[in-house]
Scaffold this motif. Sequence first.
Motif, PDB file in Angstrom:
ATOM      1  N   LYS A  88       0.837  -1.199   0.000  1.00  0.00           N
ATOM      2  CA  LYS A  88       0.000   0.000   0.000  1.00  0.00           C
ATOM      3  C   LYS A  88       0.869   1.244   0.000  1.00  0.00           C
ATOM      4  O   LYS A  88       1.858   1.320   0.730  1.00  0.00           O
ATOM      5  CB  LYS A  88      -0.907   0.026   1.227  1.00  0.00           C
ATOM      6  N   SER A 123      -4.990   6.192  -0.564  1.00  0.00           N
ATOM      7  CA  SER A 123      -4.323   4.924  -0.331  1.00  0.00           C
ATOM      8  C   SER A 123      -4.532   4.030  -1.542  1.00  0.00           C
ATOM      9  O   SER A 123      -5.664   3.775  -1.941  1.00  0.00           O
ATOM     10  CB  SER A 123      -4.890   4.247   0.928  1.00  0.00           C
ATOM     11  N   LYS A 125      -4.581   0.252   8.004  1.00  0.00           N
ATOM     12  CA  LYS A 125      -5.367   0.955   6.992  1.00  0.00           C
ATOM     13  C   LYS A 125      -5.638   2.390   7.417  1.00  0.00           C
ATOM     14  O   LYS A 125      -5.455   2.745   8.582  1.00  0.00           O
ATOM     15  CB  LYS A 125      -6.698   0.220   6.762  1.00  0.00           C
ATOM     16  N   SER A 170     -10.665   5.735   7.354  1.00  0.00           N
ATOM     17  CA  SER A 170     -11.832   5.630   6.483  1.00  0.00           C
ATOM     18  C   SER A 170     -12.012   4.216   5.940  1.00  0.00           C
ATOM     19  O   SER A 170     -13.110   3.839   5.523  1.00  0.00           O
ATOM     20  CB  SER A 170     -11.718   6.615   5.317  1.00  0.00           C
ATOM     21  N   GLU A 171     -10.938   3.405   5.940  1.00  0.00           N
ATOM     22  CA  GLU A 171     -11.011   2.027   5.461  1.00  0.00           C
ATOM     23  C   GLU A 171     -11.175   1.027   6.597  1.00  0.00           C
ATOM     24  O   GLU A 171     -11.475  -0.138   6.366  1.00  0.00           O
ATOM     25  CB  GLU A 171      -9.735   1.682   4.687  1.00  0.00           C
ATOM     26  N   ASN A 172     -10.989   1.473   7.829  1.00  0.00           N
ATOM     27  CA  ASN A 172     -10.995   0.586   8.987  1.00  0.00           C
ATOM     28  C   ASN A 172     -12.401   0.136   9.336  1.00  0.00           C
ATOM     29  O   ASN A 172     -13.351   0.924   9.294  1.00  0.00           O
ATOM     30  CB  ASN A 172     -10.404   1.302  10.196  1.00  0.00           C
ATOM     31  N   HIS A 200      -9.703  -9.796   7.561  1.00  0.00           N
ATOM     32  CA  HIS A 200     -10.440  -8.668   6.990  1.00  0.00           C
ATOM     33  C   HIS A 200     -10.948  -9.137   5.633  1.00  0.00           C
ATOM     34  O   HIS A 200     -10.159  -9.538   4.771  1.00  0.00           O
ATOM     35  CB  HIS A 200      -9.532  -7.452   6.843  1.00  0.00           C
ATOM     36  N   HIS A 255     -13.069  -8.308   2.218  1.00  0.00           N
ATOM     37  CA  HIS A 255     -13.510  -7.195   1.376  1.00  0.00           C
ATOM     38  C   HIS A 255     -14.624  -7.660   0.446  1.00  0.00           C
ATOM     39  O   HIS A 255     -14.403  -8.500  -0.435  1.00  0.00           O
ATOM     40  CB  HIS A 255     -12.344  -6.657   0.541  1.00  0.00           C
ATOM     41  N   ASP A 271     -17.245  -4.201   4.285  1.00  0.00           N
ATOM     42  CA  ASP A 271     -16.058  -4.889   4.771  1.00  0.00           C
ATOM     43  C   ASP A 271     -16.384  -5.543   6.100  1.00  0.00           C
ATOM     44  O   ASP A 271     -17.104  -4.973   6.933  1.00  0.00           O
ATOM     45  CB  ASP A 271     -14.906  -3.905   4.960  1.00  0.00           C
ATOM     46  N   LYS A 283     -18.354  -2.808   8.265  1.00  0.00           N
ATOM     47  CA  LYS A 283     -18.400  -1.418   7.815  1.00  0.00           C
ATOM     48  C   LYS A 283     -19.036  -1.365   6.443  1.00  0.00           C
ATOM     49  O   LYS A 283     -18.712  -2.167   5.558  1.00  0.00           O
ATOM     50  CB  LYS A 283     -16.987  -0.826   7.730  1.00  0.00           C
ATOM     51  N   THR A 332     -21.239   6.492   6.338  1.00  0.00           N
ATOM     52  CA  THR A 332     -20.573   5.231   6.659  1.00  0.00           C
ATOM     53  C   THR A 332     -21.064   4.728   8.007  1.00  0.00           C
ATOM     54  O   THR A 332     -21.180   5.495   8.957  1.00  0.00           O
ATOM     55  CB  THR A 332     -19.053   5.410   6.707  1.00  0.00           C
TER      56      THR A 332
END
Length: 738
Positions: free
Chosen positions: A68, A80, A113, A116-118, A453, A455, A460, A492, A500
């Motif tokens: 990443k 990211s 991460k 915002s991605e967590n 995790h 996706h 997620d 999420k 979100t």
Amino acid sequence: MKFFLNALLFLAITNLYAQNSIKGTVIDVNTKQGLVYANVYFSEIEKGTSTNENGYFSLENLPSGKHKILVSILGYETKSISVTIPNTTDIEISLTPSAIEMEAIIVSTPFHKLQSENVMKVEHETVKNLKTSGAVSLSDGITNIAGVESITTGLGIGKPVIRGLSSNRVLVYAQGVRMENQQFGDEHGLGLSDSGIESVEVIKGPASLLYGSDALGGVLYLNPEKFAESNTSHADFNGNYFSNTQGFNTNVGYKSSDDHFKFLFRGSLTEHADYKTNTYRVTNTRFKEQDFKAGTGYQNNSFKTEFRYNLNNAKLGIPESIGEQSTLKTPLLPYQNITNHVLSSKSTVFLNNSRLDINLGYIYNDRKEFEEHHHEEDEDEHEEDHEEEILEAALHMKLKTANYDVKYNLPKLGKFETIVGVQGMHQVNTNYGEEQLIPNATTNDVGVLATSHIHFEKYDVQLGARFDNRNIRVDSGLQKDFNSFNGAFGIKTNLFKKVTARVNLATGFRAPNLSELTSDGSHEGTNRYEIGNSNLKSEQNFQTDIALEFKNEHVEFFINGFYNKINNYIFLSPNGEIIDEDPVYTYLQNDANLYGGEIGLHIHPHPLDWLHIESSFETVTGKQTNDSYLPLIPANSLTNILRIEFEKPWLKKGYSFVKLTTTFNQNNISAFETNTVGYSLLSAGVGGSFPLFKNEATVTLSGTNLTNKTYINHLSRLKPDNIFNMGTNINIGLTYNL
């Protein structure tokens, strides 16, 4: 462990000669112009650089596999992206203008991460921002983070409170290893300086899946300052003056890196006199602290390692009553003299699309507490003996802790990112003083975990499970074993384009600590005689956490609620007896529930992107199942901030702010507490950077409690003696980069 180290060295040597590199440009998505000084950072490799005047960057000696890249610059959305090395050699990255603050990689969660991605909600704040608000110490600064407070003993001693839970229910991590410094004590602080710490992350809620026992209430994760970028050197000096205590803290640091080797060091000195209220100085809240940090590292295209060392010595006065009024900085009796040594190593072996992380730590905590000695004989006749006697610590404990954390990041399989790992700790407590609060004992922890995790297209999922065992052996013969299975599930998703939602369910546990099991003596810092209970069971909890966030180019809004059910909650309770003139407290258990949350609003209206209006509210309630309230629960509070950011030809990163924090009455109290009256505190500040002798200088000016309000915080240990918190304080800070 020997197998892991041999494998690490073998894999490093076999990949030594492959040479991978990447180059590219970072541009504005609208103008297509290159962005100057954009940060380009490989978060898993911990290697980065900045773009030149054309937006161009290049990095060499990169490991093969998927990685990443985090790209950030003030005024743009942080981006990211994933790249495959060596397939990707040239890349163009477009950033979108935004008034929203830059995002950072969250290190305290396993997949590293952006927030915002967590799947898990984690608070992140830089120490630099905490200090601009006028924070006197690290424990003072973290109270600016929503959901975090501090139990204080004067100004120099503070311990974190996350949503009403503290002490051994909150784990503190520094340099990637768990801190162990007899944190069971109410008057035992962090034992850490903010010097050389870059940012703070807070996991609010049980994190036993990631960190094992003692993470039942949450984790305070302190990220050390990064090494210099490749082939660069950097030096800086920082100094702060505090008017209220006539105190100062100052530090100086230097770091340098080439393509493979890097090192840094930083030293700091802090001294404060007794803090002043509206009418008096609070005797013996003075303290002195010396801190030294050093680190070295090596990195090639398949392997990286770093070693860090921190030495912290603090002499902390323990206030008892209002007496001597002076601005001297040497603590009076009683006081603590605490020395902390933290040695850590952090290594990663990069394989094709997977990696092995090995973190090792050793913490040596030397705690001495000095107190007045009382004589039946004539003190004048034995003055010489008395002077010699007080040099010996009444309470002297050495706590030596070795811990390890080994995790393997499996190759990504379809939608799955998976980590498996093993963690453990070996700890020995030894007494050397004439008094003994807790006995000589050995503690061993071991835990195994797996987490994934997943996706999906529209959401997620993160889930995991863990098993832990703790064994405590006391020299007197007592032996206790505690074990627990724990799990976590989180999801999420974007409910709408800008909204979100996060839902996290997690269990956690905490084995009773040595103090709770074996205490039998007067604890001078708390003025009570404590008696342990060897029959205590482990605390076990289940927390539900729900978070909603709305974010567009003008407005950010979040609401975060939690419900935390704790079985076998351990607490101290007086039994009505008196020993050695101190009230006797014993450890009891009962089930408890905590609930509450945080709400926040941030407005930055276009085209007035320089204007920021922020408001947040936080609340927590803690009750036993018999409807009696838990002690030391923070009062509800509301914070409003008006902040302005500006740039001038001669001034960069300029800002000014006004903050009003309102703390409400705390009437939900335990049977052994008293009500606390609410209050409002006004703060303000201004600062910015400018060129000075061809280098950058940053000046900050801030003031706290500007109305010199007389108040008492509910979490102040001086509250029973009706001793006020600090009055007006003006802080002037200077940072000069060489």
